[in-house]
Design a protein around this motif. Sequence first.
Motif, short mmCIF file in Angstrom:
data_model
loop_
_atom_site.label_atom_id
_atom_site.label_comp_id
_atom_site.label_asym_id
_atom_site.label_seq_id
_atom_site.Cartn_x
_atom_site.Cartn_y
_atom_site.Cartn_z
N GLU A 50 -24.50 -6.23 4.71
CA GLU A 50 -24.25 -7.10 5.86
C GLU A 50 -24.71 -6.43 7.16
OE1 GLU A 50 -20.38 -9.59 4.12
OE2 GLU A 50 -20.07 -7.88 5.48
N PHE A 51 -24.46 -5.14 7.27
CA PHE A 51 -24.88 -4.41 8.47
C PHE A 51 -26.40 -4.37 8.57
CE2 PHE A 51 -26.07 -0.49 10.69
CZ PHE A 51 -25.34 -0.62 11.86
N ILE A 52 -27.06 -4.09 7.46
CA ILE A 52 -28.53 -4.02 7.46
C ILE A 52 -29.12 -5.40 7.77
CG2 ILE A 52 -30.39 -4.07 5.76
CD1 ILE A 52 -28.12 -1.13 6.62
N ALA A 53 -28.54 -6.46 7.20
CA ALA A 53 -29.05 -7.81 7.45
C ALA A 53 -28.95 -8.17 8.93
CB ALA A 53 -28.28 -8.83 6.62
N GLU A 54 -27.89 -7.68 9.60
CA GLU A 54 -27.69 -7.98 11.02
C GLU A 54 -28.75 -7.35 11.92
OE1 GLU A 54 -23.82 -6.50 11.77
OE2 GLU A 54 -22.77 -8.16 10.74
N GLN A 55 -29.46 -6.33 11.43
CA GLN A 55 -30.44 -5.63 12.27
C GLN A 55 -31.71 -6.45 12.48
OE1 GLN A 55 -28.97 -2.97 13.66
NE2 GLN A 55 -27.32 -3.60 12.27
N GLY A 56 -31.96 -7.42 11.61
CA GLY A 56 -33.08 -8.33 11.81
C GLY A 56 -34.46 -7.70 11.70
N ARG A 57 -34.59 -6.68 10.86
CA ARG A 57 -35.91 -6.05 10.68
C ARG A 57 -36.79 -6.89 9.76
NH1 ARG A 57 -35.65 -3.20 15.06
NH2 ARG A 57 -37.67 -2.36 14.43
N GLU A 58 -38.07 -6.53 9.68
CA GLU A 58 -39.03 -7.35 8.92
C GLU A 58 -38.91 -7.19 7.41
OE1 GLU A 58 -39.75 -5.47 11.50
OE2 GLU A 58 -40.79 -6.68 13.00
N GLY A 59 -38.21 -6.15 6.97
CA GLY A 59 -37.98 -5.93 5.55
C GLY A 59 -36.81 -4.99 5.38
N ASN A 60 -36.26 -4.91 4.17
CA ASN A 60 -35.08 -4.09 3.92
C ASN A 60 -35.19 -3.39 2.58
OD1 ASN A 60 -33.35 -5.05 6.28
ND2 ASN A 60 -33.80 -6.99 5.27
N ALA A 61 -34.53 -2.24 2.48
CA ALA A 61 -34.58 -1.45 1.26
C ALA A 61 -33.18 -1.22 0.71
CB ALA A 61 -35.26 -0.11 1.52
N ILE A 62 -33.13 -0.94 -0.58
CA ILE A 62 -31.88 -0.61 -1.28
C ILE A 62 -32.05 0.80 -1.83
CG2 ILE A 62 -30.27 -1.26 -3.10
CD1 ILE A 62 -31.61 -4.08 -3.02
N GLY A 63 -31.23 1.73 -1.36
CA GLY A 63 -31.32 3.11 -1.80
C GLY A 63 -30.08 3.54 -2.55
N GLY A 64 -30.09 4.79 -3.02
CA GLY A 64 -28.92 5.37 -3.65
C GLY A 64 -28.65 4.89 -5.05
N LEU A 65 -29.61 4.23 -5.68
CA LEU A 65 -29.48 3.83 -7.08
C LEU A 65 -30.53 4.56 -7.90
CD1 LEU A 65 -28.81 0.00 -6.62
CD2 LEU A 65 -27.14 1.81 -7.08
N SER A 66 -30.43 4.45 -9.22
CA SER A 66 -31.30 5.21 -10.12
C SER A 66 -31.14 6.72 -9.88
CB SER A 66 -32.77 4.80 -9.94
OG SER A 66 -33.56 5.30 -10.99
N VAL A 67 -29.90 7.15 -9.65
CA VAL A 67 -29.60 8.57 -9.45
C VAL A 67 -28.66 9.08 -10.55
CG1 VAL A 67 -30.04 8.61 -6.98
CG2 VAL A 67 -27.75 7.98 -7.81
N GLY A 68 -28.64 8.37 -11.68
CA GLY A 68 -27.83 8.78 -12.82
C GLY A 68 -26.81 7.77 -13.28
#
Length: 376
Positions: A207-225
């Motif tokens: 929700e916080f990232i969506a509020e920033q209104g950037r042209e694209g978004n990423a999902i991190g912190g997964l595929s770490v085990g």
Amino acid sequence: MTFDLVAKDPHSKARAGVVHTDHGAIETPIFMPVGTAGTVKAVQQRDLKDDINAQIILGNTYHLYLRPGLEVIGKAGGLHKFNGWDRPILTDSGGYQVYSLSGTRKIKEEGVKFRSHIDGSQHLFSPEGVMDIQRTIGADIIMAFDECTPWPCEYSYAARSLDMTHRWLKRCITRFDGTEGHYGYSQTLFPIVQGSTFKDLRVKSAEFIAEQGREGNAIGGLSVGEPADMMYEMTEIVCDILPKDKPRYLMGVGTPANILENIALGVDMFDCVMPTRNARNGMLFTTQGIMNIANKKWADDFTPIDEELGGYVSTFYSRSYVRHLFHSKEMLGPQIASIHNLTFYLWLVKQARQQILAGTFREWKDRMVKQVMTRL
């Protein structure tokens, strides 16, 4: 950068789109070969274009900052000029390297102090500094500076880390929006959703990232085990919140099955070292399944690596010959395997796109997940 959403699969959340950058268009879903130090290991730019047909590649801020350094890249006119790649480039912020260098770094509000793995020298990565570094590198898409938490981790740690990552993001945005690129073309900043495997933290971050209104978004912190099912659960939660008219990039993922399942959840962009790293160890991904090319069963198999796949390398060289190269420790073996595996990954996402456009993705995906993960 702009994004056109072209089609949606009627039986899943899969999408087909086009990302437009000043260095060309990227058809999604897309896999991005990883070129950590400005080069995709063992693969020439000509092969990336002509055989693999990569539409975008990655560079890494941490590694390029340390070597060859910003002075060299700046004098060259940016990474595109330095490595001769005239299609889009994305740079990771170095956040994952901060995660992986846990023994030689200290994380504070100002940023991360770390020792170089090359010569032991001390450095500071701050949100502002990382924006400046990526401006000099000159990638089309640059990533916000974040902390990638390990798995498993305690909820309290993940929550504190997430709040700091969000504060860092605001500093990244302020610095990015207050500066200009150096080379006459536009750059785009992607924020990164974090929150480990805690549902409420992922919702809060998305929700916080969506509020920033950037042209694209990423999902991190997964595929770490974490287990794959947990990855899919977190991805679905986040994709349901992130804007539908912006591309979604799932960082560091993964196996062919991971990619297909996450496309079904609404992810558009992927990267992973797996195809090239596994290639150097003799693991080949094919349209029929996974083969260990060192196995004796391929010793007198003179058929092409994967005739159905297409591409020069995959249809010209025999399984027997490639096995011989690996057993002889000839460098051509890992080169052939790397080009082949990347050709397969780009083929896989292209096929996924075609199935989305045809409205048949879900049924094809369920069949293909089993097929490409079969051990041959």
